[in-house]
Motif scaffolding. Structure first.
Motif, PDB file in Angstrom:
ATOM      1  N   VAL A 248       0.832  -1.207   0.000  1.00 28.45           N
ATOM      2  CA  VAL A 248       0.000   0.000   0.000  1.00 28.45           C
ATOM      3  C   VAL A 248       0.870   1.262   0.000  1.00 28.45           C
ATOM      4  CG1 VAL A 248      -1.651   1.335   1.371  1.00 28.45           C
ATOM      5  CG2 VAL A 248      -1.981  -1.122   1.060  1.00 28.45           C
ATOM      6  N   VAL A 249       1.893   1.269   0.860  1.00 29.22           N
ATOM      7  CA  VAL A 249       2.721   2.474   0.993  1.00 29.22           C
ATOM      8  C   VAL A 249       3.493   2.783  -0.291  1.00 29.22           C
ATOM      9  CG1 VAL A 249       4.799   3.363   2.121  1.00 29.22           C
ATOM     10  CG2 VAL A 249       2.934   2.460   3.498  1.00 29.22           C
ATOM     11  N   GLU A 250       4.141   1.776  -0.873  1.00 29.62           N
ATOM     12  CA  GLU A 250       4.969   2.050  -2.053  1.00 29.62           C
ATOM     13  C   GLU A 250       4.130   2.360  -3.294  1.00 29.62           C
ATOM     14  OE1 GLU A 250       7.914   2.610  -1.400  1.00 29.62           O
ATOM     15  OE2 GLU A 250       8.243   1.448   0.428  1.00 29.62           O
ATOM     16  N   VAL A 251       2.946   1.744  -3.363  1.00 29.26           N
ATOM     17  CA  VAL A 251       2.133   1.936  -4.564  1.00 29.26           C
ATOM     18  C   VAL A 251       1.221   3.163  -4.444  1.00 29.26           C
ATOM     19  CG1 VAL A 251       0.305   0.951  -5.996  1.00 29.26           C
ATOM     20  CG2 VAL A 251       2.200  -0.482  -5.232  1.00 29.26           C
ATOM     21  N   PHE A 252       0.571   3.334  -3.274  1.00 29.42           N
ATOM     22  CA  PHE A 252      -0.443   4.381  -3.182  1.00 29.42           C
ATOM     23  C   PHE A 252       0.024   5.636  -2.450  1.00 29.42           C
ATOM     24  CE2 PHE A 252      -2.812   0.365  -3.586  1.00 29.42           C
ATOM     25  CZ  PHE A 252      -3.454   0.643  -4.775  1.00 29.42           C
ATOM     26  N   VAL A 253       0.995   5.493  -1.532  1.00 26.77           N
ATOM     27  CA  VAL A 253       1.445   6.680  -0.801  1.00 26.77           C
ATOM     28  C   VAL A 253       2.634   7.324  -1.512  1.00 26.77           C
ATOM     29  CG1 VAL A 253       2.265   7.581   1.388  1.00 26.77           C
ATOM     30  CG2 VAL A 253       0.604   5.712   1.369  1.00 26.77           C
ATOM     31  N   TYR A 254       3.709   6.563  -1.700  1.00 22.26           N
ATOM     32  CA  TYR A 254       4.881   7.123  -2.377  1.00 22.26           C
ATOM     33  C   TYR A 254       4.727   7.109  -3.902  1.00 22.26           C
ATOM     34  CZ  TYR A 254       7.526   7.118   1.984  1.00 22.26           C
ATOM     35  OH  TYR A 254       7.974   7.358   3.249  1.00 22.26           O
ATOM     36  N   ARG A 255       3.883   6.232  -4.386  1.00 20.05           N
ATOM     37  CA  ARG A 255       3.699   6.061  -5.831  1.00 20.05           C
ATOM     38  C   ARG A 255       5.013   5.780  -6.562  1.00 20.05           C
ATOM     39  NH1 ARG A 255      -1.449   8.259  -7.236  1.00 20.05           N
ATOM     40  NH2 ARG A 255      -2.362   9.238  -5.419  1.00 20.05           N
ATOM     41  N   ASP A 256       5.898   5.035  -5.915  1.00 23.51           N
ATOM     42  CA  ASP A 256       7.167   4.647  -6.548  1.00 23.51           C
ATOM     43  C   ASP A 256       6.933   3.563  -7.593  1.00 23.51           C
ATOM     44  OD1 ASP A 256       8.567   6.374  -5.008  1.00 23.51           O
ATOM     45  OD2 ASP A 256       9.343   4.873  -3.612  1.00 23.51           O
ATOM     46  N   LEU A 257       5.901   2.751  -7.373  1.00 25.44           N
ATOM     47  CA  LEU A 257       5.654   1.593  -8.228  1.00 25.44           C
ATOM     48  C   LEU A 257       4.213   1.600  -8.707  1.00 25.44           C
ATOM     49  CD1 LEU A 257       7.335  -0.996  -5.857  1.00 25.44           C
ATOM     50  CD2 LEU A 257       8.307  -0.200  -8.004  1.00 25.44           C
ATOM     51  N   SER A 258       4.009   1.081  -9.920  1.00 30.86           N
ATOM     52  CA  SER A 258       2.654   1.000 -10.442  1.00 30.86           C
ATOM     53  C   SER A 258       2.067  -0.370 -10.155  1.00 30.86           C
ATOM     54  CB  SER A 258       2.668   1.272 -11.948  1.00 30.86           C
ATOM     55  OG  SER A 258       1.688   0.482 -12.590  1.00 30.86           O
ATOM     56  N   LEU A 259       0.816  -0.371  -9.699  1.00 33.57           N
ATOM     57  CA  LEU A 259       0.163  -1.618  -9.308  1.00 33.57           C
ATOM     58  C   LEU A 259       0.087  -2.597 -10.474  1.00 33.57           C
ATOM     59  CD1 LEU A 259      -1.292  -3.123  -7.019  1.00 33.57           C
ATOM     60  CD2 LEU A 259      -3.412  -2.058  -7.753  1.00 33.57           C
ATOM     61  N   PHE A 260      -0.112  -2.085 -11.676  1.00 26.20           N
ATOM     62  CA  PHE A 260      -0.305  -2.991 -12.806  1.00 26.20           C
ATOM     63  C   PHE A 260       0.965  -3.214 -13.615  1.00 26.20           C
ATOM     64  CE2 PHE A 260      -4.537  -1.274 -11.915  1.00 26.20           C
ATOM     65  CZ  PHE A 260      -5.176  -2.471 -11.639  1.00 26.20           C
ATOM     66  N   ARG A 261       1.855  -2.206 -13.615  1.00 27.21           N
ATOM     67  CA  ARG A 261       3.065  -2.375 -14.415  1.00 27.21           C
ATOM     68  C   ARG A 261       4.175  -3.072 -13.634  1.00 27.21           C
ATOM     69  NH1 ARG A 261       5.289   2.467 -15.687  1.00 27.21           N
ATOM     70  NH2 ARG A 261       3.331   3.366 -14.980  1.00 27.21           N
ATOM     71  N   ASP A 262       4.356  -2.685 -12.358  1.00 24.43           N
ATOM     72  CA  ASP A 262       5.514  -3.190 -11.613  1.00 24.43           C
ATOM     73  C   ASP A 262       5.196  -4.370 -10.701  1.00 24.43           C
ATOM     74  OD1 ASP A 262       7.209  -1.142 -12.640  1.00 24.43           O
ATOM     75  OD2 ASP A 262       6.224   0.256 -11.277  1.00 24.43           O
ATOM     76  N   ILE A 263       4.062  -4.303 -10.012  1.00 20.92           N
ATOM     77  CA  ILE A 263       3.800  -5.298  -8.966  1.00 20.92           C
ATOM     78  C   ILE A 263       3.743  -6.736  -9.499  1.00 20.92           C
ATOM     79  CG2 ILE A 263       2.143  -6.020  -7.182  1.00 20.92           C
ATOM     80  CD1 ILE A 263       3.910  -3.628  -6.399  1.00 20.92           C
ATOM     81  N   PRO A 264       3.067  -7.012 -10.636  1.00 14.84           N
ATOM     82  CA  PRO A 264       3.063  -8.401 -11.114  1.00 14.84           C
ATOM     83  C   PRO A 264       4.475  -8.930 -11.387  1.00 14.84           C
ATOM     84  CG  PRO A 264       1.396  -7.124 -12.256  1.00 14.84           C
ATOM     85  CD  PRO A 264       2.197  -6.148 -11.453  1.00 14.84           C
ATOM     86  N   ARG A 265       5.338  -8.072 -11.927  1.00 15.30           N
ATOM     87  CA  ARG A 265       6.719  -8.480 -12.204  1.00 15.30           C
ATOM     88  C   ARG A 265       7.459  -8.784 -10.898  1.00 15.30           C
ATOM     89  NH1 ARG A 265      10.842  -5.035 -12.078  1.00 15.30           N
ATOM     90  NH2 ARG A 265       9.425  -3.255 -12.172  1.00 15.30           N
ATOM     91  N   ILE A 266       7.259  -7.928  -9.896  1.00 12.51           N
ATOM     92  CA  ILE A 266       7.926  -8.128  -8.608  1.00 12.51           C
ATOM     93  C   ILE A 266       7.397  -9.387  -7.923  1.00 12.51           C
ATOM     94  CG2 ILE A 266       8.296  -7.130  -6.315  1.00 12.51           C
ATOM     95  CD1 ILE A 266       8.111  -4.358  -7.687  1.00 12.51           C
ATOM     96  N   MET A 267       6.080  -9.603  -8.040  1.00  8.13           N
ATOM     97  CA  MET A 267       5.488 -10.822  -7.471  1.00  8.13           C
ATOM     98  C   MET A 267       6.152 -12.053  -8.074  1.00  8.13           C
ATOM     99  SD  MET A 267       1.410 -10.212  -7.326  1.00  8.13           S
ATOM    100  CE  MET A 267       0.639  -9.610  -5.831  1.00  8.13           C
ATOM    101  N   ARG A 268       6.316 -12.013  -9.393  1.00  6.84           N
ATOM    102  CA  ARG A 268       6.911 -13.130 -10.108  1.00  6.84           C
ATOM    103  C   ARG A 268       8.339 -13.362  -9.658  1.00  6.84           C
ATOM    104  NH1 ARG A 268       7.400 -13.634 -16.539  1.00  6.84           N
ATOM    105  NH2 ARG A 268       9.575 -13.975 -16.065  1.00  6.84           N
ATOM    106  N   ASP A 269       9.121 -12.273  -9.635  1.00  5.43           N
ATOM    107  CA  ASP A 269      10.524 -12.407  -9.239  1.00  5.43           C
ATOM    108  C   ASP A 269      10.671 -12.979  -7.836  1.00  5.43           C
ATOM    109  OD1 ASP A 269      11.709 -11.628 -11.500  1.00  5.43           O
ATOM    110  OD2 ASP A 269      12.249  -9.603 -10.848  1.00  5.43           O
ATOM    111  N   SER A 270       9.849 -12.487  -6.916  1.00  6.34           N
ATOM    112  CA  SER A 270       9.998 -12.940  -5.538  1.00  6.34           C
ATOM    113  C   SER A 270       9.542 -14.388  -5.398  1.00  6.34           C
ATOM    114  CB  SER A 270       9.229 -12.023  -4.581  1.00  6.34           C
ATOM    115  OG  SER A 270       7.867 -11.961  -4.937  1.00  6.34           O
TER     116      SER A 270
END
Lengths: 426, 166
Positions: A248-270
């Motif tokens: 929530v913080v990185e996507v909606f507060v800091y907006r460093d990452l996009s929920l649709f562009r970055d998060i799926p990739r990060i989910m996959r990597d982790s």
């Protein structure tokens, strides 16, 4: 004879890069087969460990760590630490050690620290006149420094495999972890003084703005560590809160990452890392179960007892053995494969399993820095474009310091156990 | 080669979508459980069980992707010292070995599954316990498939390379 040949063949396959889970799986299948037990016994153990409540903490913390590594958390963390420690001579070295340690605790010592934080810190160190060799060694060493601090992945994995309480191990790691950071920081300050590096004056305004910038991330260690130690929630619950909060913080507060562009990739990597660990864990637990049923650890103990009769000597031998293990294996496989065999032996020498865990992980932390397969050496070499040999030479003084600290940690069990008893963690 | 490649790509796309679904559900559900339990002293009865099984599902999906991306943990101390040509032969052999082990493990999982089915018993509420195991055999099969695709790709690359040499 046949067993020997198969063993040799499997060893060769392993050394030529066959996935370790397949090797362990093959050994487990062969072992059960030769004992006339159905192969599904391997699966029983895999399933048992897979649905262990503690295991849930692993994907959740790994995901949270990867999210932080991909966001601008490293920048905010470094700015904050610089505003506080920049004023002491060699302060930037201290900054590097502290930020890397905190970061590694959350990212689980998977090499992310050197890439995310080292890439940021190394150029600053060199620009501020720290000798290049010193800086290279510092960053390489810092890459695995925090793994004794909660909620690091190796701590959770050790607790899981050794079947001891994660919360206990979380408490045990704190003081030895601080010891390692302080020992390295003193060296950093000394070298900083010698190189006469500039210091940044302490300005309240800077601290305030850095604190404000990281305001959403500062509560995280407090919530995780405080929450667990106060008994408010378990390690698994802390993982659930952390993963959700960080997202929530990185996507909606800091907006460093996009929920649709970055998060799926990060989910996959982790999850690739989690999957790789789970595969080894699953196969190895079946094998371990077989070995324990076959009383292999006790036979090993009988064997070692003929040479070693005191716990002190046992610990020396154990340290040497573990450093060799750390040289050959990555930390996750080492924990999964070696811990179940060592624990019964250590128990027979009346060494506390929690203390053993800290010794074990400190050894493996050093293993990250030792050739031929020390992971940090290669990540550093690739990240900073230096030959591995140069990196090895640069890390030698740090290895020396860590070895001294290891001896202290090994022979002063109180360092690991004092806080556990004080807090009364169960 | 393009066919093998694109099949692998397609599989990865599907697996990634499932993975996001599994992990996303896991994160939201695990957090909801903590909030419900600590603030309201309640929670879904099936919540923790589902979260734990999601770890298993996400883990196997992640492992399938790890296979395609060659990110499984290995010791790999000797491949640095051999020529690229020998290396691809070695890689074919190690991957074939992995195919065999994955198939055997998948078979073991099936045996376990049918034994569990026979034994009966329930996981939670009226869900039978064997449901918890259904991901294991397909998981290993999927990994075996990725390994097979790797072997085919390597073999084609090699024959292509030697063809050029001739």
């Amino acid at each position: 004879m046949e067993t020997l040949l198969i063993g040799l063949l499997l060893a060769l396959l392993a050394l030529f890069g066959a996935p370790l889970f397949a090797i362990i799986g093959a050994v487990a299948l062969l072992a059960f087969g030769s004992a006339g037990i159905d192969s599904s016994a391997v699966m029983v153990e895999l399933y048992r460990i897979a649905i262990n409540p503690t295991l849930v903490a692993i994907p959740l913390f790994t995901f949270a760590g990867y999210v932080m590594a991909e966001s601008k958390t490293p920048v905010r963390l470094v700015n904050l630490a610089r505003s506080i420690f920049g004023t002491i001579p060699g302060g930037l070295a201290v900054v590097a050690l502290v930020t890397c340690a905190i970061f590694t605790a959350f990212t689980g010592a998977s090499g992310v620290t050197i890439v995310a934080l080292g890439g940021l810190l190394f150029p600053i160190l060199v620009k501020e006149n720290y000798p290049e060799k010193f800086s290279l060694g510092l960053i390489t060493t810092s890459g695995s420094l925090g793994l004794l601090f909660p909620p690091s992945l190796p701590l959770i994995l050790y607790a899981l495999v050794a079947n001891i309480s994660v919360d206990k191990l979380f408490a045990a790691g704190i003081i030895p972890g601080i010891l390692l950071v302080v020992a390295l920081a003193l060296y950093g300050i000394r070298e900083g003084k010698r190189a006469a590096v500039p210091t940044t004056p302490f300005v309240w305004m800077n601290v305030r703005s850095a604190v404000r910038a990281a305001a959403w991330e500062i509560p995280l260690p407090v919530v995780v560590i405080g929450g667990i130690y106060s008994g408010l929630f378990t390690a698994t619950e802390a993982a659930a809160v952390t993963a959700f909060y960080v997202l929530v913080v990185e996507v909606f507060v800091y907006r460093d990452l996009s929920l649709f562009r970055d998060i799926p990739r990060i989910m996959r990597d982790s999850m690739v890392l989690v999957g790789a660990i789970l595969m080894i864990l699953g196969c190895a637990m079946g094998l371990t179960n077989y070995l324990v049923d076959d009383e292999v650890p006790m036979k090993l103990f009988e064997f070692t007892k003929t040479f070693i009769d005191s716990p002190t000597v046992f610990l020396i031998v154990l340290n040497i053995f573990l450093i060799i293990v750390g040289m050959m294996m990555d930390i996750f496989s080492a924990i999964i494969v070696v811990v179940p065999l060592i624990i019964p032996i250590a128990k027979a020498y009346s060494i506390d399993p929690v203390h053993l865990g800290i010794i074990f992980l400190t050894n493996l932390e050093i293993g990250y820095l030792t050739p031929p397969v020390g992971l940090n050496l290669f990540i550093s070499s690739i990240r900073f474009g230096k030959p591995v040999f140069t990196v090895v030479r640069a890390t030698l003084p740090y290895i020396g310091i860590l070895l001294v600290a290891l001896i202290v940690i090994t022979y002063v069990p109180g360092l690991s156990l004092w806080l556990v008893n004080l807090l009364g963690v169960r | 080669m393009t066919f093998v490649r694109s099949l692998d790509r397609l599989l990865i796309k599907i697996e990634s979508a499932f993975l996001v679904l599994f992990l996303g559900t896991m994160i939201v559900l695990a957090f909801t459980q903590v909030v419900l339990r600590n603030l309201f002293d309640t929670g879904f009865l099936w919540g923790d069980t589902l979260v734990r099984h999601l770890v298993l599902w996400a883990g196997f999906t992640g492992a399938a992707i790890a296979t395609s991306e060659e990110r499984h943990i290995s010791i790999d101390a000797l491949t640095k010292f051999i020529s690229p040509r020998v290396k691809s032969v070695v890689q074919i052999l190690t991957n074939l070995f992995a195919v065999i082990v994955c198939c055997l493990l998948a078979q073991a999982a099936l045996t376990f599954l049918s034994a569990e089915k026979e034994a009966g018993g329930s996981l939670i509420l009226s869900v039978p316990s064997w449901i918890g195991l259904i991901v294991i055999a397909p998981g290993y099969s999927l990994m075996a498939l990725h390994f097979v695709l790797k072997v085919i790709e390597d073999a084609m690359k090699m024959s292509g390379a030697s063809g050029e040499a001739l």
